[in-house]
Design a protein around this motif. Sequence first.
Motif, mmCIF file in Angstrom:
data_model
loop_
_atom_site.group_PDB
_atom_site.id
_atom_site.type_symbol
_atom_site.label_atom_id
_atom_site.label_comp_id
_atom_site.label_asym_id
_atom_site.label_seq_id
_atom_site.Cartn_x
_atom_site.Cartn_y
_atom_site.Cartn_z
ATOM 1 N N GLU A 83 9.788 -20.167 -24.189
ATOM 2 C CA GLU A 83 10.843 -19.705 -25.094
ATOM 3 C C GLU A 83 12.159 -19.413 -24.377
ATOM 4 N N THR A 84 12.293 -19.935 -23.149
ATOM 5 C CA THR A 84 13.583 -19.968 -22.471
ATOM 6 C C THR A 84 13.938 -21.420 -22.174
ATOM 7 N N LEU A 85 13.015 -22.147 -21.548
ATOM 8 C CA LEU A 85 13.197 -23.581 -21.326
ATOM 9 C C LEU A 85 12.382 -24.424 -22.292
ATOM 10 N N LEU A 86 11.299 -23.878 -22.790
ATOM 11 C CA LEU A 86 10.436 -24.607 -23.711
ATOM 12 C C LEU A 86 10.429 -23.919 -25.066
ATOM 13 N N VAL A 87 10.451 -24.705 -26.134
ATOM 14 C CA VAL A 87 10.279 -24.124 -27.457
ATOM 15 C C VAL A 87 8.836 -24.376 -27.879
ATOM 16 N N GLU A 88 7.944 -23.869 -27.081
ATOM 17 C CA GLU A 88 6.520 -23.814 -27.383
ATOM 18 C C GLU A 88 5.908 -22.921 -26.324
ATOM 19 N N ASP A 89 4.749 -22.422 -26.594
ATOM 20 C CA ASP A 89 4.086 -21.504 -25.680
ATOM 21 C C ASP A 89 2.755 -22.118 -25.285
ATOM 22 N N LEU A 90 2.756 -22.801 -24.136
ATOM 23 C CA LEU A 90 1.546 -23.479 -23.702
ATOM 24 C C LEU A 90 0.439 -22.482 -23.403
ATOM 25 N N GLY A 131 -0.609 -20.729 -26.959
ATOM 26 C CA GLY A 131 -1.089 -21.620 -28.006
ATOM 27 C C GLY A 131 -0.156 -21.754 -29.185
ATOM 28 N N ASP A 132 1.090 -21.284 -29.074
ATOM 29 C CA ASP A 132 2.041 -21.390 -30.179
ATOM 30 C C ASP A 132 2.666 -22.785 -30.207
ATOM 31 N N LYS A 146 5.552 -25.715 -31.470
ATOM 32 C CA LYS A 146 7.012 -25.715 -31.515
ATOM 33 C C LYS A 146 7.504 -25.057 -32.801
ATOM 34 N N GLU A 147 6.839 -25.352 -33.923
ATOM 35 C CA GLU A 147 7.229 -24.761 -35.196
ATOM 36 C C GLU A 147 7.046 -23.242 -35.178
ATOM 37 N N ASP A 148 5.929 -22.776 -34.590
ATOM 38 C CA ASP A 148 5.710 -21.334 -34.455
ATOM 39 C C ASP A 148 6.854 -20.691 -33.674
ATOM 40 N N CYS A 149 7.212 -21.321 -32.557
ATOM 41 C CA CYS A 149 8.228 -20.735 -31.680
ATOM 42 C C CYS A 149 9.609 -20.730 -32.322
ATOM 43 N N LEU A 150 9.962 -21.792 -33.037
ATOM 44 C CA LEU A 150 11.258 -21.799 -33.720
ATOM 45 C C LEU A 150 11.351 -20.655 -34.710
ATOM 46 N N ASN A 151 10.277 -20.413 -35.430
ATOM 47 C CA ASN A 151 10.258 -19.296 -36.376
ATOM 48 C C ASN A 151 10.352 -17.956 -35.657
ATOM 49 N N LYS A 152 9.603 -17.781 -34.565
ATOM 50 C CA LYS A 152 9.648 -16.529 -33.804
ATOM 51 C C LYS A 152 11.039 -16.260 -33.244
ATOM 52 N N ILE A 153 11.684 -17.319 -32.755
ATOM 53 C CA ILE A 153 13.028 -17.175 -32.190
ATOM 54 C C ILE A 153 13.988 -16.605 -33.234
ATOM 55 N N LEU A 154 13.908 -17.115 -34.441
ATOM 56 C CA LEU A 154 14.786 -16.609 -35.493
ATOM 57 C C LEU A 154 14.404 -15.199 -35.907
ATOM 58 N N ALA A 155 13.100 -14.906 -35.950
ATOM 59 C CA ALA A 155 12.651 -13.561 -36.324
ATOM 60 C C ALA A 155 13.121 -12.509 -35.323
ATOM 61 N N LYS A 156 13.240 -12.897 -34.057
ATOM 62 C CA LYS A 156 13.672 -11.952 -33.030
ATOM 63 C C LYS A 156 15.162 -11.631 -33.133
ATOM 64 N N ASN A 157 15.918 -12.478 -33.835
ATOM 65 C CA ASN A 157 17.362 -12.271 -33.955
ATOM 66 C C ASN A 157 17.795 -11.917 -35.370
ATOM 67 N N LYS A 190 5.624 -16.094 -37.094
ATOM 68 C CA LYS A 190 5.390 -17.522 -36.866
ATOM 69 C C LYS A 190 5.644 -18.350 -38.133
ATOM 70 N N GLN A 191 5.749 -17.683 -39.271
ATOM 71 C CA GLN A 191 6.077 -18.357 -40.523
ATOM 72 C C GLN A 191 7.374 -17.792 -41.113
ATOM 73 N N PHE A 192 8.225 -17.257 -40.249
ATOM 74 C CA PHE A 192 9.394 -16.487 -40.689
ATOM 75 C C PHE A 192 10.223 -17.220 -41.738
ATOM 76 N N THR A 193 10.580 -18.477 -41.488
ATOM 77 C CA THR A 193 11.481 -19.172 -42.415
ATOM 78 C C THR A 193 10.746 -19.731 -43.633
ATOM 79 N N MET A 194 9.471 -19.505 -43.714
ATOM 80 C CA MET A 194 8.718 -19.843 -44.918
ATOM 81 C C MET A 194 8.258 -18.572 -45.634
ATOM 82 N N HIS A 195 8.712 -17.427 -45.091
ATOM 83 C CA HIS A 195 8.339 -16.142 -45.689
ATOM 84 C C HIS A 195 9.626 -15.347 -45.893
ATOM 85 N N HIS A 196 9.730 -14.145 -45.324
ATOM 86 C CA HIS A 196 10.912 -13.308 -45.552
ATOM 87 C C HIS A 196 12.211 -13.969 -45.099
#
Length: 500
Positions: free
Chosen positions: A71-78, A81-82, A84-95, A180-186
Motif C-alpha cells: 500500500e505504498t508501492l503496491l496496491v495489494e497486500d501479498l 491476502g488483500d 487490488k480491489e480490497d486495497c483501493l477501497n481501504k486506501i479511500l476509507a483511510k482518507n 474493503k468494500q468501502f465504495t460499495m457501502h458507506h
Amino acid sequence: QTFTRALAFCQHDVCIPTRLGGHRNGGLAIAMATSNAISSTTRNDDTERSSSPQKDTTPKPRLILHFDINETLLVEDLAGGDTKEDCLNKILAKNAFVKLDESRSANSILSKEAPYEAPTYEPTHWWDGSPITEPPPDFDPENDATPTAAAAAAPRLHTSWDWIPGCVPYYKTAHKQYAKQFTMHHGYLHRGVYHRMKRALQFQDDGKTIDARLSRDGSSHFILPAFFHTIYTLDVVQKREFTVVLRTFGHDLATVADAISAFATGCHPDYPKYRNDGLVLTTDRLYRGRYGTNDDDTVTYKLYGWNNHDGSNADVAEGETVLADTDEEVLSIIECPQTAICGIQDDYHHWANHDYHPSSGKPVWVRDSSADVTDKISTDKHLGATDELKRSSSKTETNSLTPPLLTPHHIIFDDNIHNDPNDGIVAVRASSKQSKKDSDGKSGMLFAPLNGYETIGMQGIHLVRVPTLEPVLSKSWFLEQIERCEVNKRKHQNELNERG
C-alpha cells in the motif's frame, strides 16, 4: 488534533477552508465525484516553488530512499491476502473523515482504543455534517461515470498530515469492518475515484505483451508507475546520487525485486531504453533486519543475510552469521555509494511485542544535528531509552560529523506513518554527539530511537506518510515530497544553526 509540529504536504486539490493547525501545515481535500474533482492546491510559503526557479547549484547529499512495499508501492497486500480491489477501497476509507459526537475527542479514540484492537465508535456523519448512508437501490458499482448531482456533493477526502478538528478517519472507527468494500457501502459516493485509481494502474493497451514480472494479471501495474517515474527522473534527468531501500514486514521482497530488475533491464514498456545494472536486485542484497540486545542491555538493529530464506518473518536461527550488528555497520551497507538498491525484511515480531509503538518499528537513521539525542532522557516505557541514553559522568568522546548537507539524507515513505505518538511503523534512530566503544575498544556513534512525539516531528524531513491515492493519481508525487523534504531539512538545519 494536537500533534501539529510536523509538516504536511498535499497537492491536487483545494485545501479545507479552515487552517488545521501547525505553522507549516497544508491540507488536501479531494472532491471525488466530478470530472475535474482534483484541481489546485494551497501551499505554504515555505514550500512553495518559484514560478521561475533558478538553477540550484548547492551540493546535494546522497538520497537514501526507503520505500515500504504494501500500500505504498503496491496496491495489494501479498502478505495479508488483500486483493487490488480490497486495497483501493481501504486506501479511500483511510482518507475519508467522520465527525465525532460531542462526548468524544480524537484523543480518546487514539488513547483508549489501541491501534490494533477493534474500534467501537460508530459514527453517523461525515466530517462535513452530511449523513453516512448506504447506497440507494439503483446504485451501480460498475458505472464509473459521474452518477448524480448528489455525488458531486460527496464529502471530500482528506490526505494531509493533520486531522480535521473534531473528526477521525473512517478507518479508525467500528465501520472499519466495511473498509474493503468501502465504495460499495458507506463510501459509494467515492466510487468514481475508485474507478479513476483503477484506470491509472492500467498499462496502455497497445498490443504489447507485458513482462510477467511487472504485472500479475497481464494488464495492470504491479508496482505504482510513480515509483518507476521517480527512479528514472532521479537517475536520468536530475542525475542524483541515490539508494533505494525496500522495506517490508512481509514475504514480498523477492517478487518486488524481480519487477524492479525487469525495469532496470529495459523490460518496462514505458521505459524500453532504460538500463541500470546497479538496480538489478539479487538475493545477495536482500537482508533480514532484526532487533537484538547488546551486552549492556541496549537495543540494536542487526542485518542478517537472505540465505535462501523462504520470506517468512521467522526469527533467525541460532548461529546465523550477522552481517551488521551495530547501527553504523548497517549504515555502511545502506549508504555505500556502490549500493544502488537493497531490500530489508524488518522485524515484525519486535514491533508487535512492543505494542506496535513507533520506536520499535522499521528503523530509519538520522545522523546529523537535526535530531541529536545526546540530551534526551526518555521516560517512554516502550523505548528502553532511559538506560540507553544515560549521560556518562565521565568525559565523552565526540565524533566529527559530516557537514549536514552532505550527510546522506534518509527519507522513508510508508502509508502507516501516523500523526499519533503511540501508533506508527517507523523508528527514527537518531545519532548522538556521544560515542560508545564496542568489545574491541573501537569507538562508534551512539544511536537511539526518538520518542513518539519527536518521531512525528520528523514528518516532512525524514518521514513521509503516504496517502496512497496521491502517488496512484500523480506520477510526480514522490519526487515532490523528496524536494520538499530537502527544502525543509535545509531550513530546519539553518534554524538550528541560528540558535547556536
